[in-house]
Design a protein around this motif. Structure first.
Motif, PDB file in Angstrom:
ATOM      1  N   ASN A 147      61.886 -38.891 -15.236  1.00 45.60           N
ATOM      2  CA  ASN A 147      60.696 -38.045 -15.280  1.00 45.60           C
ATOM      3  C   ASN A 147      59.544 -38.849 -14.677  1.00 45.60           C
ATOM      4  OD1 ASN A 147      61.821 -35.762 -16.666  1.00 45.60           O
ATOM      5  ND2 ASN A 147      61.830 -36.989 -18.532  1.00 45.60           N
ATOM      6  N   PRO A 149      56.850 -37.785 -11.409  1.00 43.49           N
ATOM      7  CA  PRO A 149      56.493 -37.071 -10.186  1.00 43.49           C
ATOM      8  C   PRO A 149      56.144 -38.048  -9.065  1.00 43.49           C
ATOM      9  CG  PRO A 149      55.323 -36.188 -12.096  1.00 43.49           C
ATOM     10  CD  PRO A 149      55.945 -37.475 -12.524  1.00 43.49           C
ATOM     11  N   ASP A 151      56.045 -38.401  -4.507  1.00 39.00           N
ATOM     12  CA  ASP A 151      56.068 -37.685  -3.241  1.00 39.00           C
ATOM     13  C   ASP A 151      56.016 -38.708  -2.110  1.00 39.00           C
ATOM     14  OD1 ASP A 151      55.801 -35.937  -1.138  1.00 39.00           O
ATOM     15  OD2 ASP A 151      53.822 -35.204  -1.697  1.00 39.00           O
ATOM     16  N   ASP A 166      56.217 -39.620 -18.379  1.00 39.62           N
ATOM     17  CA  ASP A 166      56.861 -40.526 -17.425  1.00 39.62           C
ATOM     18  C   ASP A 166      57.855 -41.428 -18.148  1.00 39.62           C
ATOM     19  OD1 ASP A 166      55.268 -39.439 -15.509  1.00 39.62           O
ATOM     20  OD2 ASP A 166      54.022 -41.217 -15.185  1.00 39.62           O
ATOM     21  N   ASN A 212      63.642 -27.592 -13.985  1.00 38.38           N
ATOM     22  CA  ASN A 212      63.807 -27.655 -12.525  1.00 38.38           C
ATOM     23  C   ASN A 212      64.978 -26.839 -12.007  1.00 38.38           C
ATOM     24  OD1 ASN A 212      65.952 -29.365 -13.155  1.00 38.38           O
ATOM     25  ND2 ASN A 212      64.961 -31.217 -12.385  1.00 38.38           N
ATOM     26  N   ASN A 216      62.636 -25.055  -9.414  1.00 39.63           N
ATOM     27  CA  ASN A 216      62.849 -25.617  -8.077  1.00 39.63           C
ATOM     28  C   ASN A 216      63.350 -24.574  -7.078  1.00 39.63           C
ATOM     29  OD1 ASN A 216      62.223 -28.017  -9.485  1.00 39.63           O
ATOM     30  ND2 ASN A 216      63.490 -29.212  -8.090  1.00 39.63           N
ATOM     31  N   THR A 225      54.051 -24.082  -6.048  1.00 39.71           N
ATOM     32  CA  THR A 225      54.273 -25.121  -7.050  1.00 39.71           C
ATOM     33  C   THR A 225      54.786 -24.483  -8.338  1.00 39.71           C
ATOM     34  OG1 THR A 225      52.048 -24.993  -8.002  1.00 39.71           O
ATOM     35  CG2 THR A 225      52.353 -26.456  -6.095  1.00 39.71           C
ATOM     36  N   ARG A 271      51.473 -29.280 -16.511  1.00 39.32           N
ATOM     37  CA  ARG A 271      51.720 -30.522 -15.783  1.00 39.32           C
ATOM     38  C   ARG A 271      50.940 -30.571 -14.478  1.00 39.32           C
ATOM     39  NH1 ARG A 271      58.278 -30.537 -15.988  1.00 39.32           N
ATOM     40  NH2 ARG A 271      58.524 -30.059 -18.203  1.00 39.32           N
ATOM     41  N   ILE A 274      51.962 -31.315  -8.430  1.00 34.20           N
ATOM     42  CA  ILE A 274      52.638 -31.927  -7.291  1.00 34.20           C
ATOM     43  C   ILE A 274      53.826 -31.058  -6.864  1.00 34.20           C
ATOM     44  CG2 ILE A 274      54.283 -33.337  -8.580  1.00 34.20           C
ATOM     45  CD1 ILE A 274      53.580 -35.654  -6.652  1.00 34.20           C
ATOM     46  N   SER A 276      57.449 -29.831  -5.982  1.00 36.29           N
ATOM     47  CA  SER A 276      58.779 -30.213  -6.460  1.00 36.29           C
ATOM     48  C   SER A 276      59.558 -30.849  -5.323  1.00 36.29           C
ATOM     49  CB  SER A 276      59.527 -28.986  -6.975  1.00 36.29           C
ATOM     50  OG  SER A 276      59.901 -28.155  -5.886  1.00 36.29           O
ATOM     51  N   SER A 277      60.586 -31.625  -5.690  1.00 36.47           N
ATOM     52  CA  SER A 277      61.422 -32.263  -4.667  1.00 36.47           C
ATOM     53  C   SER A 277      62.066 -31.226  -3.760  1.00 36.47           C
ATOM     54  CB  SER A 277      62.495 -33.136  -5.333  1.00 36.47           C
ATOM     55  OG  SER A 277      63.326 -32.344  -6.180  1.00 36.47           O
TER      56      SER A 277
END
Length: 332
Positions: A147, A149, A151, A166, A212, A216, A225, A271, A274, A276-277
C-alpha cells in the motif's frame, strides 16, 4: 541480505531507492530510458514525507546483467509479465533465497499450501499454461501486499503520495510467522516503509482487491481517478454492484471482511487522487493488469459457483480496451 528489485518501476523503484539510501545491498533491474537516467543521475523520489531531497545513487542494471545470487528477489513486474522472466529470476536466487511476489490481485499460488477442498486448484487467468507453478519453487515464495501510491512520472523520477495506510504486508503461503519474514522486516522497515507480518496474507490480498479489483478497471474504462468514480453517483452504483460480487466470491472461500460496499467506496474517496496503476498503463499505452485484478475473481467464482455478471461486464470492456492498446498501439 543481498536484495534484487526485479522491475524497478514506480513501487519497485520506491523500495530500491529507500533501501539504497539506508545502506542496504540492493540492485535495481530496469530497462530503457529509466535504466539510463538512474545509471547516469540517480533516482529521484518526490514526496513530502517519503521523498528524498537529492537523487539517490542506486545500483542499477538491465535484465541479464545481474551479478551473483540474491537472498531476496523483490518482483516489481506486473502479474502478466512474470512468466516471461520467472526462470531467469529463479536462477538468481541464493540457497534458501526468497522471492517476494507482491502483485495486485489474486496470485496463481492462491490455493497452494492451503487447508481447503480447493487446494491445488489453478487460476487459469493468471497462470494459463502452468508456467509459474512449474518454474517458481513454492517454498521460495513470500506473499506480499503493498500500500504505497507511487507514479513513475518520467524516467528516473517517482512521485509518491503519503498516507496513513502506507505499508508492506508480507506472509507465508502456509500462514506461519517465520524468521525469514522477520528478517525481511528488519531490512525494509528501518529504510522507511512500515512492514506488517500477516498470518493470513490471502485475506490481506482480498481486502486490497475489493478496492482495486473494482476501481482499477473502471478507471481504465472511464479515464477517471478512484475518487472521481466514487463521487459520481452513476459510477458509484456500478462500483457498489461490483464490490458486492467481490465480497460474495471472497466469502465463498472463507474470507469475510468486516466492511461493505459503501464503506469501501467512502474509504476510496477519502484517499489521495493519484492515478491508479491501471490508468497510468492506459495513458502510457502499456498492457493492462486485468487478469489478476478482475479475471482471477471471476475464476474463483466459477470454482465456487458464485455469479459475477457485473465483474464480467467490466472485464469485457476493459479487456477490449487492453486489446486495442496491445494490438493497435493505442494510448489515451
Amino acid at each position: 541480505m543481498r536484495i534484487l528489485i526485479y522491475g524497478a518501476g514506480a513501487v519497485g523503484g520506491f523500495f530500491g531507492g529507500i533501501l539504497t539510501a539506508a545502506g542496504a545491498d540492493v540492485t535495481l533491474v530496469a530497462r530503457g530510458a529509466h535504466h539510463d537516467v538512474m545509471k547516469q543521475r540517480g533516482l529521484i523520489l518526490e514526496g513530502k514525507a517519503s521523498g528524498r531531497p537529492d537523487p539517490i545513487r542506486v545500483k542499477v542494471c538491465r535484465p541479464g546483467e545481474e551479478q551473483g545470487r540474491y537472498d531476496l528477489v523483490v518482483v516489481g513486474l506486473k502479474s502478466q509479465q512474470i512468466a516471461g522472466a520467472a526462470a531467469h529470476m529463479v536462477s538468481l536466487l541464493a540457497k534458501d533465497g526468497m522471492i517476494l511476489l507482491g502483485q495486485n490481485g489474486l496470485p496463481y499460488w492462491y490455493f497452494e499450501k492451503l487447508d481447503s477442498p480447493l487446494r491445488g486448484s489453478r487460476l487459469t487467468s493468471v497462470d494459463p499454461d502452468g508456467t509459474l507453478a512449474k518454474t517458481i519453487p513454492l517454498d521460495a515464495i513470500i506473499g506480499g501486499v503493498t500500500n504505497k501510491p507511487a507514479d513513475l512520472v518520467e524516467p528516473g523520477r517517482i512521485r509518491l503520495a503519503d498516507q496513513a495506510t502506507d505499508r508492506l504486508v508480507i506472509g507465508e503461503l502456509d500462514n506461519r510467522i517465520t524468521p525469514r519474514l522477520q528478517a525481511i522486516k528488519a531490512v525494509i522497515e528501518p529504510a522507511g516503509c512500515p512492514v506488517l507480518l500477516s498470518d493470513n496474507i490471502r485475506a490481506v490480498k482480498w481486502r486490497k482487491l475489493m478496492s482495486n479489483g473494482v476501481f482499477n478497471p473502471l478507471a481504465a474504462i472511464t479515464q477517471s481517478t478512484h475518487r472521481q468514480i466514487g463521487d459520481f453517483e452513476p459510477t458509484r452504483r456500478v462500483a457498489r454492484l461490483m464490490i458486492d460480487e467481490v465480497l460474495a466470491v471472497a466469502a465463498s472461500v472463507g474470507i469475510k471482511p468486516d466492511t461493505n460496499a459503501d464503506q469501501l467506496i467512502d474509504d476510496v474517496r477519502s484517499r489521495v487522487g493519484i492515478l491508479s496503476s491501471t490508468l497510468q498503463d492506459v495513458r502510457f499505452g502499456r498492457e493492462l493488469e486485468l487478469d489478476a485484478l478482475v479475471n482471477s475473481v471471476i475464476d474463483v467464482g466459477r470454482l465456487t459457483k458464485v455469479a459475477t455478471p457485473y465483474l464480467e461486464i467490466a472485464s469485457a470492456c476493459a479487456g477490449l480496451l487492453n486489446r486495442r492498446i496491445v494490438d493497435d498501439g493505442v494510448a489515451f
